[in-house]
Design a protein around this motif. Structure first.
Motif, mmCIF file in Angstrom:
data_model
loop_
_atom_site.group_PDB
_atom_site.id
_atom_site.type_symbol
_atom_site.label_atom_id
_atom_site.label_comp_id
_atom_site.label_asym_id
_atom_site.label_seq_id
_atom_site.Cartn_x
_atom_site.Cartn_y
_atom_site.Cartn_z
ATOM 1 N N PRO A 65 0.800 -1.229 0.000
ATOM 2 C CA PRO A 65 0.000 0.000 0.000
ATOM 3 C C PRO A 65 0.828 1.272 0.000
ATOM 4 N N GLY A 66 0.150 2.367 -0.331
ATOM 5 C CA GLY A 66 0.767 3.681 -0.256
ATOM 6 C C GLY A 66 0.588 4.483 -1.522
ATOM 7 N N ASN A 88 -10.575 9.679 2.761
ATOM 8 C CA ASN A 88 -10.551 9.048 1.443
ATOM 9 C C ASN A 88 -9.422 8.026 1.381
ATOM 10 N N GLY A 89 -9.253 7.367 0.226
ATOM 11 C CA GLY A 89 -8.249 6.320 0.081
ATOM 12 C C GLY A 89 -6.877 6.818 -0.307
ATOM 13 N N GLY A 90 -6.625 8.098 -0.156
ATOM 14 C CA GLY A 90 -5.321 8.652 -0.502
ATOM 15 C C GLY A 90 -5.462 9.890 -1.358
ATOM 16 N N ASN A 91 -4.536 10.822 -1.217
ATOM 17 C CA ASN A 91 -4.572 12.048 -2.010
ATOM 18 C C ASN A 91 -4.503 11.711 -3.497
ATOM 19 N N VAL A 150 -9.061 14.194 4.317
ATOM 20 C CA VAL A 150 -8.084 13.457 5.113
ATOM 21 C C VAL A 150 -7.700 12.180 4.361
ATOM 22 N N PRO A 151 -6.464 12.105 3.850
ATOM 23 C CA PRO A 151 -6.053 10.926 3.065
ATOM 24 C C PRO A 151 -5.600 9.769 3.946
ATOM 25 N N PHE A 152 -5.907 8.555 3.488
ATOM 26 C CA PHE A 152 -5.445 7.337 4.150
ATOM 27 C C PHE A 152 -4.806 6.447 3.092
ATOM 28 N N SER A 153 -4.169 5.374 3.538
ATOM 29 C CA SER A 153 -3.496 4.481 2.591
ATOM 30 C C SER A 153 -4.455 3.535 1.887
ATOM 31 N N GLY A 154 -5.724 3.598 2.241
ATOM 32 C CA GLY A 154 -6.728 2.754 1.608
ATOM 33 C C GLY A 154 -8.072 2.955 2.273
ATOM 34 N N ALA A 155 -9.092 2.266 1.753
ATOM 35 C CA ALA A 155 -10.449 2.430 2.277
ATOM 36 C C ALA A 155 -10.603 1.880 3.688
#
Length: 319
Positions: free
Chosen positions: A70-71, A154-157, A179-184
């Motif tokens: 991920p990433g 969300n799942g990332g920028n 707010v971005p995250f590395s996935g759902a």
């Protein structure tokens, strides 16, 4: 003269026998294939990949091993596949983020770097909040968001889910703190913890939490209601024509030998018909949407153009 013929035939047979093992061993695949998921374990893409890998054991002589990398909204995992040195032994799970990331200027990797194997799935985005949140409709959520600093995960920028929230802003004039995250999945877990107000990932990726009564979906970004969420209205029904979602499929680096691509496409076509894969998708309320390699490429080209236009309209490039 006859003995000479016999000796010649014997020599040819020995030569053929000597080369037979090498020919047999050269057939693809001769070792396990890495199926690279560019998102964390637990999300919809991961669920699909693991179900596919299990079903594919009937159609490939070697297993597919799911690897999560991920990433960067998928870019790290896709780069890993593109940098693979052994053709065919790293297969990427592709997703719609491959359309948004390059159009936002966040990566140079595009769909044109891959040869598509098959598309397997499609799911629309959804606006999801905690079950105990005071908003029960999109209208109530938007009205409240106008008054406060609402954090939307969300799942990332640059991900599809980032674009989904941005599309709501575009249609309503409201402004979110993205707010971005590395996935759902990590986004959903943060919402469950009460650290953000909402997320805009797919309905399928929050299904288990919705079924458990911990989250609720306010609306879907689809042109019609979908199976498993028949009681959930669409944004279109609420007067906001927003239709955004994600597909998931398989791809290998461009330039992969055609015989390897053909083997993977044949295996994917057969695996897509396995009932175990369909059952796994149904269990998560994920939409089945198979398309072969050529049709999948056409989908990617079309969506790349769509997201380029949307991103330019919203002025998101470089964010």
């Amino acid at each position: 003269m006859i003995p000479s013929v016999h000796r010649l035939l014997a020599g040819l047979l020995c030569l053929a026998a000597a080369h037979a093992p090498a020919i047999a061993q050269s057939a693809f695949p001769t070792k396990p294939i890495e199926l690279v998921v560019p998102y964390p374990a637990g999300g919809g893409t991961d669920v699909l990949a693991r179900a596919f890998a299990l079903a594919a054991t009937k159609h490939l002589p070697q297993p597919m091993i799911v690897i999560n990398k991920p990433g960067a909204a998928g870019a790290i995992g896709w780069a890993d596949v593109l940098n693979g040195k052994d053709p065919g032994y790293k297969v990427a799970v592709l997703a719609t983020d491959l359309m948004t990331q390059p159009n936002m200027g966040l990566t140079k990797i595009t769909y044109e770097d891959f040869t598509p194997i098959a598309r397997l799935n499609y799911d629309p985005a959804a606006l999801t909040v905690r079950a105990d949140a005071p908003w029960n409709t999109v209208e109530e959520f938007i009205a409240a968001a106008r008054k406060g600093d609402f954090r939307v995960g969300n799942g990332g920028n640059g991900s599809t889910w980032h674009l989904a929230a941005a599309a709501i802003e575009d249609k309503t004039g409201v402004k979110f703190n993205h707010v971005p995250f590395s996935g759902a999945n990590p986004a959903a877990l943060t919402l469950l913890g009460g650290h953000i107000e909402a997320i805009t990932v797919s309905a399928a990726e929050v299904y288990t939490h919705v079924a458990a009564g911990k989250l609720k979906i306010l609306a879907l970004m689809s042109d019609h209601r979908i199976k498993g969420f028949e009681s959930v209205p669409t944004f279109k029904e609420r007067g906001l024509d927003i239709q955004i979602g994600t597909w998931r499929g398989l791809g290998v680096p461009k330039g992969t030998p055609s015989d390897i691509v053909a083997t993977l496409r044949q295996a994917a076509a057969k695996t897509a018909q396995e009932q175990s894969l369909r059952d796994a998708l149904d269990k998560q309320n994920m939409g089945y949407a198979y398309a072969d390699g050529d049709a999948f490429y056409a989908v990617m080209a079309r969506d790349h153009a769509f997201y380029r236009s949307l991103i330019q309209k919203l002025g998101l490039k470089g964010q």
